[in-house]
Enzyme design. Sequence first.
Site, mmCIF file in Angstrom:
data_model
loop_
_atom_site.group_PDB
_atom_site.id
_atom_site.type_symbol
_atom_site.label_atom_id
_atom_site.label_comp_id
_atom_site.label_asym_id
_atom_site.label_seq_id
_atom_site.Cartn_x
_atom_site.Cartn_y
_atom_site.Cartn_z
ATOM 1 N N ASP A 504 -12.930 -12.529 -1.413
ATOM 2 C CA ASP A 504 -13.845 -13.408 -1.603
ATOM 3 C C ASP A 504 -13.385 -14.408 -2.892
ATOM 4 O O ASP A 504 -12.746 -14.072 -3.680
ATOM 5 C CB ASP A 504 -15.172 -12.653 -2.219
ATOM 6 N N GLU A 557 -11.344 -16.161 2.121
ATOM 7 C CA GLU A 557 -12.393 -16.973 2.197
ATOM 8 C C GLU A 557 -11.906 -18.051 1.230
ATOM 9 O O GLU A 557 -12.123 -18.153 -0.008
ATOM 10 C CB GLU A 557 -13.676 -16.480 1.438
#
Length: 835
Positions: A504, A557
């Site tokens: 993330d 990401e």
Amino acid sequence: MPVTPRPPSDANPKKNGAKKPAAEKTPDKRPTAKKAAARKAGTGTAPAEAVEGETGPGQGESGPASGETGPGQDKSRPGTGGHGPAAGGTSPGPGEARPGPARGGPGFAGVGPADRQRLLDGTHHDPHGVLGAHPVPGGVAFRAFRPYALGVTVVTDDLRAELRDDGDGFFSGLLPLRAIPDSYRLLVTYEGTVLDTEDAYRFLPTLGELDLHLLGEGRHEELWRALGAEPMEQQGVAGTRFTVWAPNARGVRLAGSFNFWDGTGYPMRSLGSSGVWELFVPAIGEGELYKFDITRPDGSRTLRADPMARRTETPPNTSSIVHASHYAWQDMEWLANRAARPAHEAPFSVYEVHLPSWRPGLTYRQLADQLPAYVSDLGFTHVELMPVAEHPFGGSWGYQVTGFYAPTARLGTPDDFKYLVDALHRAGIGVLMDWVPAHFPRDDWALAEFDGRPLYEHADPQRADHPDWGTLEFDYGRREVRNFLVANATYWCEEFHIDGLRVDAVASMLYLDYSREPGQWTPNEHGGRENLDAVAFLQEMNATVYRRNPGVVTIAEESTAWDGVTRATHHVGPGGFGGLGFGLKWNMGWMHDSLDYVSHEPIHRKYHHNEMTFSMVYAYSENYVLPISHDEVVHGKRSLVSKMPGDWWQQRANLRAYLAFMWAHPGKQLLFMGQEFAQGAEWSEAHGPDWWLLDPAYAAEPDHRGVRDLVRDLNTVYRHEAALWERDTDPSGFTWITGDAADDNVFAFLRHAADGTPLLAVSHFSPAVRHNYRLGVPEDIPAWREVLNTDTLRYGGSDITNPDPVKPEPQGWHGRPASIQLTLPPLATVWLRPA
């Protein structure tokens, strides 16, 4: 001094390693004035005070006194070091002498004033050098620190002797022994009970030189085996080893359910210059709650959860729990085969799930009965779990982690989570997990200023403060912190058989100026804005995970144009950096552009046509995943079907056409839960997907079921058509037929398998029906057959299809010598393959 053998009528104390009975708990009551008086009366001795001329350790020295052997200096004998309350035993009987000599004499065995004060203050770095059994002139000195105890008796196979009460919970005695007994026990008398226990301060350190070396180098790839709470046997005794990294602490004590959260009598020892504190506690096992009572550099204290805890209490409770796994995996076939094909050359269709809200109220084991069957029925190859690691605030969806090594206790135990992963594997479904190494929250019981100074976070507040989320960023330049995170990545893959990590917020890690204004950040050593420490960390993490776990994939990401996110770490790019080493990267540009296109009314889409074609300009710069994730269906962004213009029929038709365009586009696919059946409302972690939309009693149920049926068929055809996945990262796997039919809202292209077999995808984002629409095709295909049409009646469409094989005509079109004529349904995507 005379010491009598143990009378034969006495019951033998428990042998080493015996389990601690339930009764062996320190009473919850704290000593009162009455109790203190009883203690003095019961011992028959006045508290000892250190005086000049005493011999033995504890005369203001921090280490062992003359004649003693400190931890690790003489490993031919038991360690210098005892622990918690125990049970059973009696006070010395008639004829049993107490140890001597009296305080102030030449052979006084007690703890000196400086060591005593440091132990009371929780600032002693070497309690094992003071407490426990030590050879001294005249025999063996036994010292115990047992706050609230009325008396302490030493018991060996041959003798028993009551120690002198020196006050403040200290007990000592000098026994005329030639050597420290191989084993001995302590009988600790409290008000109303006598407890029988091993002495925690007689044990050698549980970490060896190799562990400490790797910890110091920041290269301990199995860090969870060295730090944290580990049930084990030490010198033949069952217990739990507690270790914690706290290099700035003046002292660390262990507090937990086993000592009523009073760590005074449980000081830990510092293992050299490693910054690691350690204590082996006999008879403590699985299920015990604990925290570390840390004395900060300024002398204040803080009670902290274990950063390496493998199990935690259910939030809002914050204690760590001693845990050992007993799960027997049954997914060996899955693990043996998962590395057969690289992820970027394999079918890879992902269903993103927030476990607590997918079916609210279900545990890990209950989810294992439902989730694998549901995902398998829809044909997805993988699930991606939003963060599973423990987090205090459910509204963060797991993206503000405090327990990096513990699955959230909200849904069950760590073994329960393993059961879920195992069930998914046995159903043929890979398990990806969101992993959050970019930041952590500021909770004062967790990682923030863990030992009183910045430790896991950067020491520079500008570098530490995350401007978007009010959290703290990790200090990737500190080798121990980097080790904590790299080992954490491998931990999930090895201990929980996770098949991939979606990392993330990578962009926030890579740039020093991320969400910062001028003056709020400092350039790197080359004057640039790249976070070189974060780059090195990501490279090390990826290299380690891939080396240790064949078949695992890491996914970034990352929302910027950083070069080489999915390039190998040893391949240097034009920017001078090696690749970050990820296997796949989320294509955020495709997601934003394509969603913007379909959100426009069809009549306006011709002015945004390039938003659907621009992705092919950079499609092969990285190995991409096309994500329609949770972030796109929350916080006012609307659900996927609600983004579409028009009435309800048109919204669903747009959605179906868009999904089929997405599945045909180069790259892997990810779809968030609830979007597979056209949920109209945004996702909420409070109640999850609107499953009632699929209730046959609901009038519009066929509309939602139709979209879900399409998703199932998309995945079925996708798996069987290698052209749709085999060359996702190879430009030879894609050819435009027409990418400039803006006035028609049409996109047509070919996908090619490794053996050359093509698939023709045609997307029509206009509500009109176009008959005899001509498209150029390869001349060597004798006929084309429709294998998927999103306008089919069973999906909720108008059922305008091409039911018969379509044969090419020798009429050149779109730069090709042959062409076919199709009927293009309204707001639909059609797939055709060679008949």
